[in-house]
Design a protein around this motif. Structure first.
Motif, PDB file in Angstrom:
ATOM      1  N   GLN A  65       0.936  -0.787  -0.147  1.00 51.75           N
ATOM      2  CA  GLN A  65       0.032   0.060  -0.167  1.00 51.75           C
ATOM      3  C   GLN A  65       0.678   1.608   0.197  1.00 51.75           C
ATOM      4  O   GLN A  65       1.812   1.277   1.059  1.00 51.75           O
ATOM      5  CB  GLN A  65      -1.412  -0.298   1.282  1.00 51.75           C
ATOM      6  CG  GLN A  65      -1.504  -1.183   1.248  1.00 51.75           C
ATOM      7  CD  GLN A  65      -2.726  -1.352   2.876  1.00 51.75           C
ATOM      8  OE1 GLN A  65      -2.283  -1.014   3.127  1.00 51.75           O
ATOM      9  NE2 GLN A  65      -3.648  -2.082   2.241  1.00 51.75           N
ATOM     10  N   PRO A  66       0.216   2.402  -0.814  1.00 51.82           N
ATOM     11  CA  PRO A  66       1.496   3.399  -0.928  1.00 51.82           C
ATOM     12  C   PRO A  66       1.954   3.948   0.560  1.00 51.82           C
ATOM     13  O   PRO A  66       2.993   4.420   0.703  1.00 51.82           O
ATOM     14  CB  PRO A  66       0.600   4.389  -1.478  1.00 51.82           C
ATOM     15  CG  PRO A  66      -0.630   3.590  -2.368  1.00 51.82           C
ATOM     16  CD  PRO A  66      -0.666   2.363  -1.530  1.00 51.82           C
ATOM     17  N   HIS A  67       0.966   4.317   1.588  1.00 52.09           N
ATOM     18  CA  HIS A  67       1.250   4.520   2.593  1.00 52.09           C
ATOM     19  C   HIS A  67       2.640   4.542   3.988  1.00 52.09           C
ATOM     20  O   HIS A  67       3.036   4.450   4.111  1.00 52.09           O
ATOM     21  CB  HIS A  67      -0.514   4.853   4.205  1.00 52.09           C
ATOM     22  CG  HIS A  67      -0.501   3.779   4.418  1.00 52.09           C
ATOM     23  ND1 HIS A  67      -1.494   3.210   3.488  1.00 52.09           N
ATOM     24  CD2 HIS A  67      -0.402   3.208   5.986  1.00 52.09           C
ATOM     25  CE1 HIS A  67      -1.717   1.684   4.192  1.00 52.09           C
ATOM     26  NE2 HIS A  67      -0.979   2.431   5.715  1.00 52.09           N
ATOM     27  N   LEU A 114       4.780   2.051   2.139  1.00 54.06           N
ATOM     28  CA  LEU A 114       6.056   2.360   1.717  1.00 54.06           C
ATOM     29  C   LEU A 114       6.369   3.634   1.695  1.00 54.06           C
ATOM     30  O   LEU A 114       7.674   4.123   1.942  1.00 54.06           O
ATOM     31  CB  LEU A 114       5.815   2.386  -0.180  1.00 54.06           C
ATOM     32  CG  LEU A 114       5.060   1.091  -0.599  1.00 54.06           C
ATOM     33  CD1 LEU A 114       4.856   1.188  -2.327  1.00 54.06           C
ATOM     34  CD2 LEU A 114       6.455   0.258  -0.652  1.00 54.06           C
ATOM     35  N   VAL A 115       5.577   4.548   1.877  1.00 55.45           N
ATOM     36  CA  VAL A 115       6.015   6.181   2.340  1.00 55.45           C
ATOM     37  C   VAL A 115       6.886   5.606   3.487  1.00 55.45           C
ATOM     38  O   VAL A 115       7.151   6.754   4.141  1.00 55.45           O
ATOM     39  CB  VAL A 115       4.899   6.455   2.313  1.00 55.45           C
ATOM     40  CG1 VAL A 115       5.229   8.553   2.861  1.00 55.45           C
ATOM     41  CG2 VAL A 115       4.396   7.833   0.465  1.00 55.45           C
ATOM     42  N   ARG A 116       6.046   5.544   4.740  1.00 51.82           N
ATOM     43  CA  ARG A 116       6.397   5.181   5.808  1.00 51.82           C
ATOM     44  C   ARG A 116       8.071   4.996   5.856  1.00 51.82           C
ATOM     45  O   ARG A 116       8.647   4.874   6.960  1.00 51.82           O
ATOM     46  CB  ARG A 116       5.508   4.718   7.014  1.00 51.82           C
ATOM     47  CG  ARG A 116       4.062   4.993   6.895  1.00 51.82           C
ATOM     48  CD  ARG A 116       3.005   4.285   8.041  1.00 51.82           C
ATOM     49  NE  ARG A 116       3.687   4.178   9.499  1.00 51.82           N
ATOM     50  CZ  ARG A 116       3.426   3.630  10.349  1.00 51.82           C
ATOM     51  NH1 ARG A 116       2.177   2.865  10.041  1.00 51.82           N
ATOM     52  NH2 ARG A 116       3.940   3.107  11.678  1.00 51.82           N
ATOM     53  N   ASN A 117       8.227   3.563   5.289  1.00 56.93           N
ATOM     54  CA  ASN A 117       8.886   3.044   5.024  1.00 56.93           C
ATOM     55  C   ASN A 117      10.209   3.555   4.729  1.00 56.93           C
ATOM     56  O   ASN A 117      11.093   3.653   5.209  1.00 56.93           O
ATOM     57  CB  ASN A 117       8.519   1.162   4.413  1.00 56.93           C
ATOM     58  CG  ASN A 117       8.012   0.484   5.420  1.00 56.93           C
ATOM     59  OD1 ASN A 117       7.760   0.520   6.693  1.00 56.93           O
ATOM     60  ND2 ASN A 117       8.063  -0.428   4.395  1.00 56.93           N
ATOM     61  N   LEU A 118       9.547   4.429   3.337  1.00 54.72           N
ATOM     62  CA  LEU A 118      11.142   5.096   3.196  1.00 54.72           C
ATOM     63  C   LEU A 118      11.395   6.595   3.737  1.00 54.72           C
ATOM     64  O   LEU A 118      12.676   6.506   3.851  1.00 54.72           O
ATOM     65  CB  LEU A 118      10.632   5.577   1.497  1.00 54.72           C
ATOM     66  CG  LEU A 118      10.395   5.190   0.373  1.00 54.72           C
ATOM     67  CD1 LEU A 118      10.339   5.441  -0.477  1.00 54.72           C
ATOM     68  CD2 LEU A 118      11.979   4.260   0.259  1.00 54.72           C
ATOM     69  N   LEU A 119      10.502   6.584   4.801  1.00 56.67           N
ATOM     70  CA  LEU A 119      10.808   7.853   5.600  1.00 56.67           C
ATOM     71  C   LEU A 119      11.659   7.168   6.700  1.00 56.67           C
ATOM     72  O   LEU A 119      12.319   7.913   7.584  1.00 56.67           O
ATOM     73  CB  LEU A 119       9.298   8.899   6.284  1.00 56.67           C
ATOM     74  CG  LEU A 119       9.050   9.463   5.231  1.00 56.67           C
ATOM     75  CD1 LEU A 119       7.776  10.060   6.418  1.00 56.67           C
ATOM     76  CD2 LEU A 119       9.532  10.860   4.999  1.00 56.67           C
TER      77      LEU A 119
END
Length: 108
Positions: free
Chosen positions: A33-35, A37-42
């Protein structure tokens, strides 16, 4: 230094029943899920900075825990539960929560 200041803020936002509520054992779909992926990238740079701080000046363990808290991956809950059950950790977390007028975490 920033991780040391943010730690109480993160700890008081954990729900008191976080470690005893039922979990979905099949969470692999969450990673796509996109959120997530964003959390993991942050969270990844924060985690890597914490690992670097283990040998460099800084609050390495606290930064690692903040990075893991940001991220979302299978096995995260078991890792968090393992850390909280270490000797003195739950007592320290509940002391911080008590000072902030929040109920203590219920032990796993």
């Amino acid at each position: 230094m920033l991780s040391l200041l943010l730690l109480p803020w993160f700890l008081i936002r954990i729900p008191p029943d976080y470690f005893i509520r039922p979990r979905d054992p099949h969470k692999w779909h969450v990673l796509l899920q996109p959120h997530a992926l964003v959390r993991n990238l942050l969270g990844l740079p924060v985690l890597l900075a914490g690992i670097a701080m283990l040998v460099l000046p800084g609050q390495g363990l606290l930064t690692i825990m903040i990075g893991l808290g940001i991220m979302n991956f299978p096995g995260k809950f078991e890792l968090e539960k393992w850390v909280v059950t270490r000797k003195g950790v739950l007592k320290a977390v509940n002391w911080i929560r008590k000072k902030s007028h929040h109920p203590p975490l219920q032990a796993p």
